[in-house]
Motif scaffolding. Structure first.
Motif, mmCIF file in Angstrom:
data_model
loop_
_atom_site.group_PDB
_atom_site.id
_atom_site.type_symbol
_atom_site.label_atom_id
_atom_site.label_comp_id
_atom_site.label_asym_id
_atom_site.label_seq_id
_atom_site.Cartn_x
_atom_site.Cartn_y
_atom_site.Cartn_z
ATOM 1 N N ASP A 1 5.561 2.868 -6.609
ATOM 2 C CA ASP A 1 5.570 1.409 -7.547
ATOM 3 C C ASP A 1 4.436 0.705 -8.053
ATOM 4 N N ALA A 2 4.047 0.218 -6.948
ATOM 5 C CA ALA A 2 1.965 -0.344 -6.254
ATOM 6 C C ALA A 2 1.149 0.512 -7.245
ATOM 7 N N ARG A 3 1.790 1.883 -7.112
ATOM 8 C CA ARG A 3 -0.012 2.963 -7.203
ATOM 9 C C ARG A 3 0.424 2.682 -9.013
ATOM 10 N N THR A 4 1.265 3.379 -9.086
ATOM 11 C CA THR A 4 1.835 3.369 -10.681
ATOM 12 C C THR A 4 1.289 2.133 -11.651
ATOM 13 N N HIS A 5 1.747 0.807 -11.032
ATOM 14 C CA HIS A 5 1.367 -0.429 -11.972
ATOM 15 C C HIS A 5 -0.239 -0.589 -11.573
ATOM 16 N N LEU A 6 -0.798 -0.009 -10.525
ATOM 17 C CA LEU A 6 -2.253 0.213 -10.646
ATOM 18 C C LEU A 6 -2.758 0.684 -11.247
ATOM 19 N N ALA A 7 -2.425 1.690 -11.758
ATOM 20 C CA ALA A 7 -3.073 3.149 -12.522
ATOM 21 C C ALA A 7 -2.240 2.610 -13.933
ATOM 22 N N ALA A 8 -1.597 2.089 -14.170
ATOM 23 C CA ALA A 8 -1.330 1.064 -15.783
ATOM 24 C C ALA A 8 -2.087 0.465 -15.560
ATOM 25 N N CYS A 9 -2.631 -0.393 -15.313
ATOM 26 C CA CYS A 9 -2.994 -1.253 -15.229
ATOM 27 C C CYS A 9 -4.815 -1.007 -15.438
ATOM 28 N N LEU B 1 -13.604 -3.670 -14.126
ATOM 29 C CA LEU B 1 -12.544 -3.560 -13.083
ATOM 30 C C LEU B 1 -11.359 -2.229 -13.121
ATOM 31 N N ALA B 2 -11.275 -1.874 -14.597
ATOM 32 C CA ALA B 2 -10.115 -0.688 -14.434
ATOM 33 C C ALA B 2 -11.463 0.659 -13.289
ATOM 34 N N THR B 3 -13.147 1.128 -13.144
ATOM 35 C CA THR B 3 -13.194 0.886 -12.703
ATOM 36 C C THR B 3 -12.895 0.815 -10.328
ATOM 37 N N THR B 4 -12.919 -0.020 -10.191
ATOM 38 C CA THR B 4 -12.657 -1.063 -9.660
ATOM 39 C C THR B 4 -10.942 -0.730 -8.963
ATOM 40 N N LEU B 5 -10.238 -1.043 -10.012
ATOM 41 C CA LEU B 5 -8.695 -0.777 -9.469
ATOM 42 C C LEU B 5 -9.483 1.312 -9.387
ATOM 43 N N GLU B 6 -9.103 1.806 -9.925
ATOM 44 C CA GLU B 6 -9.378 3.168 -10.289
ATOM 45 C C GLU B 6 -9.556 3.899 -8.419
ATOM 46 N N GLU B 7 -10.717 3.472 -8.338
ATOM 47 C CA GLU B 7 -11.429 3.712 -6.683
ATOM 48 C C GLU B 7 -10.532 3.452 -6.373
ATOM 49 N N MET B 8 -9.127 2.266 -5.915
ATOM 50 C CA MET B 8 -8.814 1.394 -5.186
ATOM 51 C C MET B 8 -7.804 2.566 -4.929
ATOM 52 N N HIS B 9 -7.166 3.348 -6.354
ATOM 53 C CA HIS B 9 -5.747 3.867 -5.918
ATOM 54 C C HIS B 9 -6.662 5.460 -5.438
ATOM 55 N N ALA B 10 -7.536 5.803 -5.158
ATOM 56 C CA ALA B 10 -7.864 7.094 -5.082
ATOM 57 C C ALA B 10 -8.166 6.921 -3.892
ATOM 58 N N HIS B 11 -8.796 5.953 -3.560
ATOM 59 C CA HIS B 11 -8.869 5.806 -1.949
ATOM 60 C C HIS B 11 -7.753 4.922 -0.876
ATOM 61 N N ASP B 12 -6.729 5.338 -1.528
ATOM 62 C CA ASP B 12 -5.690 4.960 -0.775
ATOM 63 C C ASP B 12 -4.637 6.203 -0.108
ATOM 64 N N THR B 13 -4.539 5.554 1.046
ATOM 65 C CA THR B 13 -5.190 7.754 2.114
ATOM 66 C C THR B 13 -3.012 7.183 2.231
ATOM 67 N N THR B 14 -2.512 6.605 1.560
ATOM 68 C CA THR B 14 -1.254 6.242 1.637
ATOM 69 C C THR B 14 0.106 7.526 1.237
ATOM 70 N N ARG B 15 -1.216 7.821 0.001
ATOM 71 C CA ARG B 15 -0.073 8.640 -1.046
ATOM 72 C C ARG B 15 0.002 10.166 -0.096
ATOM 73 N N PRO B 16 0.390 11.115 -0.639
ATOM 74 C CA PRO B 16 1.177 12.512 0.001
ATOM 75 C C PRO B 16 -0.619 13.148 -0.996
ATOM 76 N N ARG C 1 0.856 -1.465 0.233
ATOM 77 C CA ARG C 1 0.468 0.009 -0.119
ATOM 78 C C ARG C 1 1.253 1.214 -0.583
ATOM 79 N N ALA C 2 1.910 1.090 0.940
ATOM 80 C CA ALA C 2 3.000 2.364 0.728
ATOM 81 C C ALA C 2 3.730 2.467 -0.497
ATOM 82 N N ASP C 3 4.465 1.362 -1.296
ATOM 83 C CA ASP C 3 4.956 1.230 -2.517
ATOM 84 C C ASP C 3 4.462 2.457 -3.389
#
Length: 196
Positions: free
Chosen positions: A82-90, A181-196, A78-80
């Motif tokens: 690179d993982a966030r960017t990969h999620l956005a790319a997917c 599935l794209a919407t789900t991944l976008e929502e996961m990325h948007a709700h990630d509280t570890t991002r600045p 969750r804090a990586d």
């Protein structure tokens, strides 16, 4: 549609990957170029093995599989960044796939050959754990040594059962629309509280 680029490090010791999406064309660093209209099947793999999280979007064509992968410690996922960017790319790739092939379904989990491989590893682990347990009982190992060896044997049996059940090749994987599935991944990325 304007071109989009995403750069992430797929694993600790790997070089960075850069995905470029331009219309229906996906390009990964010059490793491969794919017209998303040629995709026949797709799968999103998300699993944790031995403390590592493996997330991979597999795109299958008549020529084989193209993958967007990420593999790192599950603890820091969750804090990586690179993982966030990969999620956005997917998510962006799934959006582009939906544009290229409206209504395309994406399997959730390993499909095709990889599933059989994991299933066979699970069966082998189950067999090894069973043979080990039976041989300890049959040879009359002392109670103290039997108790010491019981824990690794139980772990082997449990791991084999999980791999066998989770990759049962005759069970169909659930499938969802690429756009959903794209919407789900976008929502996961948007709700990630570890991002600045």
């Amino acid at each position: 549609m304007t071109a989009q680029s995403f750069t992430w490090k797929p694993a600790l010791l790997a070089k960075q990957d850069t995905l470029t999406l331009d219309g229906t064309t996906a390009r990964l660093d010059g490793d491969w170029t794919l017209d998303l209209r040629d995709v026949e099947d797709a799968a999103l793999v998300n699993q944790v093995l031995k403390g590592n999280r493996i997330v991979r979007l597999d795109l299958y064509t008549a020529d084989g599989r193209r993958s967007l992968g990420y593999n790192a410690s599950a603890r820091v996922y969750r804090a990586d960044p690179d993982a966030r960017t990969h999620l956005a790319a997917c998510a962006a790739t799934l959006r582009a796939l939906d544009q290229a092939r409206p209504g395309q379904l994406v399997a959730l989990g390993v499909i095709r050959g990889g599933r059989w491989g994991m299933f066979l590893i699970g069966v082998g682990t189950l067999l090894f754990g069973s043979v080990l347990g039976i041989s300890m009982l049959a040879t009359g190992v002392s109670g103290e040594r039997l108790a010491t060896a019981a824990i690794p044997t139980i772990v082997l049996l449990a791991m084999g059962a999980i791999l066998t059940y989770g990759n049962w090749p005759w069970r169909k994987r659930p499938r969802v629309k690429a756009s959903a599935l794209a919407t789900t991944l976008e929502e996961m990325h948007a709700h990630d509280t570890t991002r600045p």
